[in-house]
Design a protein around this motif. Structure first.
Motif, PDB file in Angstrom:
ATOM      1  N   PRO A 392     -25.986  32.143 -26.441  1.00 29.61           N
ATOM      2  CA  PRO A 392     -25.445  31.932 -24.578  1.00 29.61           C
ATOM      3  C   PRO A 392     -25.296  32.745 -24.522  1.00 29.61           C
ATOM      4  O   PRO A 392     -25.956  33.084 -23.378  1.00 29.61           O
ATOM      5  N   LEU A 393     -23.607  32.743 -24.825  1.00 31.50           N
ATOM      6  CA  LEU A 393     -22.998  33.780 -23.794  1.00 31.50           C
ATOM      7  C   LEU A 393     -23.549  35.191 -24.162  1.00 31.50           C
ATOM      8  O   LEU A 393     -23.603  35.679 -23.114  1.00 31.50           O
ATOM      9  N   PHE A 394     -24.129  35.841 -24.656  1.00 33.65           N
ATOM     10  CA  PHE A 394     -24.588  37.645 -24.936  1.00 33.65           C
ATOM     11  C   PHE A 394     -25.840  37.047 -24.121  1.00 33.65           C
ATOM     12  O   PHE A 394     -26.105  38.440 -22.907  1.00 33.65           O
ATOM     13  N   PHE A 395     -26.839  36.110 -23.649  1.00 32.94           N
ATOM     14  CA  PHE A 395     -27.896  36.581 -24.029  1.00 32.94           C
ATOM     15  C   PHE A 395     -27.304  36.516 -22.613  1.00 32.94           C
ATOM     16  O   PHE A 395     -28.385  37.041 -20.937  1.00 32.94           O
ATOM     17  N   ALA A 396     -26.816  35.720 -21.438  1.00 31.32           N
ATOM     18  CA  ALA A 396     -26.153  35.780 -20.005  1.00 31.32           C
ATOM     19  C   ALA A 396     -25.848  36.972 -19.984  1.00 31.32           C
ATOM     20  O   ALA A 396     -26.123  37.432 -18.657  1.00 31.32           O
ATOM     21  N   GLN A 397     -24.908  37.623 -20.393  1.00 27.63           N
ATOM     22  CA  GLN A 397     -24.289  38.605 -20.116  1.00 27.63           C
ATOM     23  C   GLN A 397     -24.704  39.876 -20.127  1.00 27.63           C
ATOM     24  O   GLN A 397     -25.490  40.918 -19.819  1.00 27.63           O
ATOM     25  N   ALA A 398     -26.527  39.923 -21.157  1.00 30.05           N
ATOM     26  CA  ALA A 398     -27.108  40.964 -20.847  1.00 30.05           C
ATOM     27  C   ALA A 398     -27.987  40.898 -19.853  1.00 30.05           C
ATOM     28  O   ALA A 398     -28.225  41.532 -19.607  1.00 30.05           O
ATOM     29  N   VAL A 399     -28.703  39.627 -19.754  1.00 27.81           N
ATOM     30  CA  VAL A 399     -29.705  39.649 -18.886  1.00 27.81           C
ATOM     31  C   VAL A 399     -29.015  40.147 -17.239  1.00 27.81           C
ATOM     32  O   VAL A 399     -29.239  40.510 -15.905  1.00 27.81           O
ATOM     33  N   GLY A 400     -27.601  39.795 -16.828  1.00 27.25           N
ATOM     34  CA  GLY A 400     -27.025  39.650 -16.314  1.00 27.25           C
ATOM     35  C   GLY A 400     -26.456  41.453 -15.228  1.00 27.25           C
ATOM     36  O   GLY A 400     -26.160  42.070 -14.017  1.00 27.25           O
ATOM     37  N   ARG A 401     -26.769  42.402 -16.605  1.00 24.95           N
ATOM     38  CA  ARG A 401     -27.184  43.922 -16.393  1.00 24.95           C
ATOM     39  C   ARG A 401     -28.831  43.763 -15.491  1.00 24.95           C
ATOM     40  O   ARG A 401     -28.009  44.950 -15.115  1.00 24.95           O
ATOM     41  N   PHE A 402     -28.810  42.705 -15.393  1.00 24.00           N
ATOM     42  CA  PHE A 402     -30.685  43.187 -13.822  1.00 24.00           C
ATOM     43  C   PHE A 402     -30.789  42.799 -13.282  1.00 24.00           C
ATOM     44  O   PHE A 402     -31.282  42.345 -12.097  1.00 24.00           O
ATOM     45  N   VAL A 403     -29.587  41.311 -12.943  1.00 30.29           N
ATOM     46  CA  VAL A 403     -29.104  40.967 -11.787  1.00 30.29           C
ATOM     47  C   VAL A 403     -28.633  41.194 -10.494  1.00 30.29           C
ATOM     48  O   VAL A 403     -28.736  41.237  -9.176  1.00 30.29           O
ATOM     49  N   ARG A 404     -27.761  43.051 -10.572  1.00 27.53           N
ATOM     50  CA  ARG A 404     -27.308  43.221  -9.362  1.00 27.53           C
ATOM     51  C   ARG A 404     -27.844  43.772  -8.256  1.00 27.53           C
ATOM     52  O   ARG A 404     -29.164  44.927  -8.969  1.00 27.53           O
ATOM     53  N   SER A 405     -28.178  42.786  -7.349  1.00 27.55           N
ATOM     54  CA  SER A 405     -28.605  43.545  -5.986  1.00 27.55           C
ATOM     55  C   SER A 405     -27.846  44.334  -4.874  1.00 27.55           C
ATOM     56  O   SER A 405     -27.148  44.347  -4.980  1.00 27.55           O
ATOM     57  N   ARG A 406     -29.009  45.115  -4.666  1.00 26.91           N
ATOM     58  CA  ARG A 406     -29.248  46.386  -3.776  1.00 26.91           C
ATOM     59  C   ARG A 406     -29.682  46.409  -2.598  1.00 26.91           C
ATOM     60  O   ARG A 406     -29.202  46.237  -1.429  1.00 26.91           O
ATOM     61  N   ARG A 407     -30.302  45.532  -2.797  1.00 24.36           N
ATOM     62  CA  ARG A 407     -31.547  44.613  -1.107  1.00 24.36           C
ATOM     63  C   ARG A 407     -31.932  44.221  -1.573  1.00 24.36           C
ATOM     64  O   ARG A 407     -32.707  43.450  -2.900  1.00 24.36           O
ATOM     65  N   ARG A 408     -32.269  43.387   0.018  1.00 21.38           N
ATOM     66  CA  ARG A 408     -33.089  42.341  -0.461  1.00 21.38           C
ATOM     67  C   ARG A 408     -34.763  42.620  -1.071  1.00 21.38           C
ATOM     68  O   ARG A 408     -35.364  43.912  -0.606  1.00 21.38           O
ATOM     69  N   GLY A 409     -35.230  41.179  -1.968  1.00 20.61           N
ATOM     70  CA  GLY A 409     -36.542  41.509  -1.939  1.00 20.61           C
ATOM     71  C   GLY A 409     -36.897  41.953  -3.680  1.00 20.61           C
ATOM     72  O   GLY A 409     -37.380  42.375  -4.245  1.00 20.61           O
ATOM     73  N   GLU A 410     -35.289  42.765  -3.842  1.00 18.61           N
ATOM     74  CA  GLU A 410     -35.879  42.934  -5.558  1.00 18.61           C
ATOM     75  C   GLU A 410     -35.943  42.202  -6.069  1.00 18.61           C
ATOM     76  O   GLU A 410     -35.526  40.648  -6.397  1.00 18.61           O
ATOM     77  N   THR A 411     -36.550  42.433  -7.314  1.00 16.39           N
ATOM     78  CA  THR A 411     -36.449  41.668  -8.767  1.00 16.39           C
ATOM     79  C   THR A 411     -36.013  42.340  -9.777  1.00 16.39           C
ATOM     80  O   THR A 411     -37.024  43.481  -9.207  1.00 16.39           O
ATOM     81  N   ALA A 412     -36.212  41.437 -11.339  1.00 13.76           N
ATOM     82  CA  ALA A 412     -36.157  42.263 -11.669  1.00 13.76           C
ATOM     83  C   ALA A 412     -36.681  41.319 -13.334  1.00 13.76           C
ATOM     84  O   ALA A 412     -37.016  39.952 -13.006  1.00 13.76           O
ATOM     85  N   SER A 413     -36.966  42.546 -14.447  1.00 17.83           N
ATOM     86  CA  SER A 413     -38.156  41.660 -15.226  1.00 17.83           C
ATOM     87  C   SER A 413     -37.597  42.327 -16.738  1.00 17.83           C
ATOM     88  O   SER A 413     -37.081  43.960 -16.710  1.00 17.83           O
ATOM     89  N   VAL A 414     -37.536  40.875 -17.696  1.00 19.01           N
ATOM     90  CA  VAL A 414     -37.018  40.627 -19.274  1.00 19.01           C
ATOM     91  C   VAL A 414     -37.532  41.040 -19.918  1.00 19.01           C
ATOM     92  O   VAL A 414     -38.596  39.492 -20.190  1.00 19.01           O
ATOM     93  N   PHE A 415     -38.105  41.438 -20.677  1.00 18.37           N
ATOM     94  CA  PHE A 415     -39.699  40.728 -21.925  1.00 18.37           C
ATOM     95  C   PHE A 415     -38.229  40.815 -22.907  1.00 18.37           C
ATOM     96  O   PHE A 415     -37.752  41.436 -23.131  1.00 18.37           O
ATOM     97  N   LEU A 416     -38.785  39.861 -23.249  1.00 14.84           N
ATOM     98  CA  LEU A 416     -38.542  39.303 -24.941  1.00 14.84           C
ATOM     99  C   LEU A 416     -39.832  39.127 -26.184  1.00 14.84           C
ATOM    100  O   LEU A 416     -40.391  38.105 -25.245  1.00 14.84           O
ATOM    101  N   PRO A 417     -38.621  38.413 -27.212  1.00 14.27           N
ATOM    102  CA  PRO A 417     -40.266  38.066 -28.130  1.00 14.27           C
ATOM    103  C   PRO A 417     -40.110  36.480 -27.580  1.00 14.27           C
ATOM    104  O   PRO A 417     -38.909  35.790 -27.322  1.00 14.27           O
ATOM    105  N   THR A 418     -41.230  35.998 -28.046  1.00 13.33           N
ATOM    106  CA  THR A 418     -41.288  34.599 -28.083  1.00 13.33           C
ATOM    107  C   THR A 418     -40.425  34.179 -29.046  1.00 13.33           C
ATOM    108  O   THR A 418     -41.031  33.063 -30.217  1.00 13.33           O
TER     109      THR A 418
END
Length: 486
Positions: A392-418
């Protein structure tokens, strides 16, 4: 040796933090944000350079200044601004002559240099190339790695004993990566005047306790780290500090041969044994199969849609190993017609390539673990989780690369295996996302009741802290899972 308060401490005092007045009542300090500030203020600041504090940073500063603890653990979701908080606190401690020098300990060489660059932008000079001997008088401290401390703990102990030192332990859980690193940190920084530990996600204690961290035993008998201040993903979403993340899980039919030569067929996401899940997972990530090309094609299509609104948006593939990373980069070139930036941890030019990718408009970067933690590339908006690491630690840190917001309204998408384990991690983040987006914020959040904790030091003593944590609810919904044959 410079006397306390002489030299450059006046320079670093330019950061605008005002000491709380003595009449401030304890209950006005929130565990998540100061109620009297705009929660998302400032809207966006370059990494580690904010000249005004976000509400949670102000709240954490107020708590620290009131309590004046020797040890302080701040847990803030990736992208929330831990570095700005830490450097503001360092500036305050230098200015008030509480400490005379700073030591920053980071997980990697790249992050060590990133810390030094961020500190320099606010007038604190850290030497990222320090190895031994007296430190040049032009510097306020050093930036080193956990591995470096592990090699020469007595060097850093001597520095901590000679002058009053603030030690900033970035992503403190790395002190538990090996028993020797934890023991080295304990040996090196036990004499330090103040210690500030930072992490992007709470962590648990297994066999390697982390020095200077408080642990609480849960109902399941497992000891977990207990933070002095917590700012979670849901809170950051509600404050507009980070982007919401949308997870897209992809299934598919997998076939592989066992060591005995038997052919096995399975579908990702369907019930199967633990060994079968692991084998199906590895089969899906094989660049020679069909699953990875299909997912990369879908991810690039998603990136194309995002770039219509955010022209410099980029994508990141997190690979299991270097061979896979190179193979994925080749697939990306075949799919998109453009070259992907490949970042490998043992490559001398890795840091330079990360910086170049951060500043240009290239579509894709492929990395193993180099970009999974702490590295700041705000334009990353699409990710592919193509690694078999399942903590869980690595997953949270990895997903954390995509959450840094620069302006309102942005979203991030992460593709992963089921994969059930990954879906569970993602679901916890989705629940916090849905809670933050679907329900109004409540004013006057109550501070939980203090509970006794133990902090691991050479001479362990009991302390009392106010916990600040949040729990996650069960899953509510999932994204569609397009089929892909591997």
């Amino acid at each position: 040796m410079r006397p306390p308060g002489s030299g450059r401490t006046g320079r670093v005092a330019r950061l605008s933090y005002v000491t709380p007045q003595p009449c401030l009542e304890p209950e006005t300090v929130s565990t998540t944000a100061s109620h009297h500030l705009s929660p998302a203020f400032p809207g966006r600041a370059p990494w580690g350079t904010a000249n005004k504090l976000r509400a949670w940073q102000q709240g954490a500063m107020e708590r620290y200044v009131q309590e004046q603890p020797r040890d302080f653990l701040a847990v803030a979701t990736p992208g929330a601004g831990k570095t700005t908080f830490a450097l503001t606190l360092a500036s305050w401690l230098l200015h008030h002559h509480v400490v005379q020098q700073i030591t920053v300990v980071a997980p990697t060489e790249h992050l060590k240099k990133q810390w030094a660059a961020a500190a320099a932008r606010i007038g604190i000079k850290l030497d990222p190339d320090y190895s031994a001997g007296p430190l040049s008088k032009e510097y306020d401290g050093v930036a080193v790695t956990y591995a470096g401390v592990g090699v020469r703990p007595m060097l850093h102990r001597n520095r901590s004993e000679q002058r009053k030192t603030l030690v900033i332990l970035d992503e403190i859980h790395h002190a538990g990566d090996s028993k020797s690193w934890g023991e080295a940190c304990l040996e090196a920084f036990e004499p330090a005047t103040r210690r500030l530990a930072l992490t992007g996600t709470p962590f648990r204690s297994d066999t390697n306790p982390i020095p200077f961290v408080t642990y609480e035993e849960g109902d399941d008998g497992i000891r977990r780290s207990a933070a002095d201040y917590t700012y979670g993903y849901g809170n950051a979403l509600a404050d507009g500090v980070v982007r919401p993340v949308i997870f897209l899980s992809y299934s598919g039919n997998m076939r592989w041969r066992t060591k005995a030569g038997d052919e096995v067929a399975a579908r990702l996401g369907e019930p199967m044994t633990k060994d079968a899940v692991s084998q199906a997972w590895r089969t899906a990530l094989d660049p020679r199969g069909d699953w990875m090309p299909n997912v990369l094609r879908a991810a690039d299509q998603r990136l194309g849609e995002v770039r219509k609104a955010i022209p410099d948006a980029g994508g990141l593939v997190i690979a299991s190993d270097q061979d896979s990373a190179r193979a994925y980069a080749k697939l990306i070139r075949e799919i998109t017609g453009t070259k992907a930036t490949v970042v490998l941890s043992d490559d001398a030019g890795a840091s330079k390539r990360i910086d170049e990718f951060s500043g240009n408009q290239d579509r894709w970067m492929v990395a193993v673990r180099m970009v999974s933690e702490g590295v700041d590339v705000p334009r990353l908006a699409v990710g592919v989780y193509a690694t078999t690491i399942s903590t869980p630690l690595f997953f949270a840190q990895a997903v954390g690369r995509f959450v840094r917001s620069r302006r309102r309204g942005e979203t991030a998408s992460v593709f992963l295996p089921t994969i059930p384990m990954l879906l569970g991690f993602a679901n916890e983040m989705e629940v916090e996302r849905d809670h933050a987006l679907d329900r109004p914020r409540k004013e006057g959040r109550r501070t939980p009741t203090p509970s006794p904790r133990r902090r691991w030091t050479r001479r362990t003593g009991s302390r009392t802290r106010t916990p600040a944590s949040r729990t996650c609810c069960p899953s509510r919904r999932w994204s569609p899972t397009p089929s892909s044959t591997g």
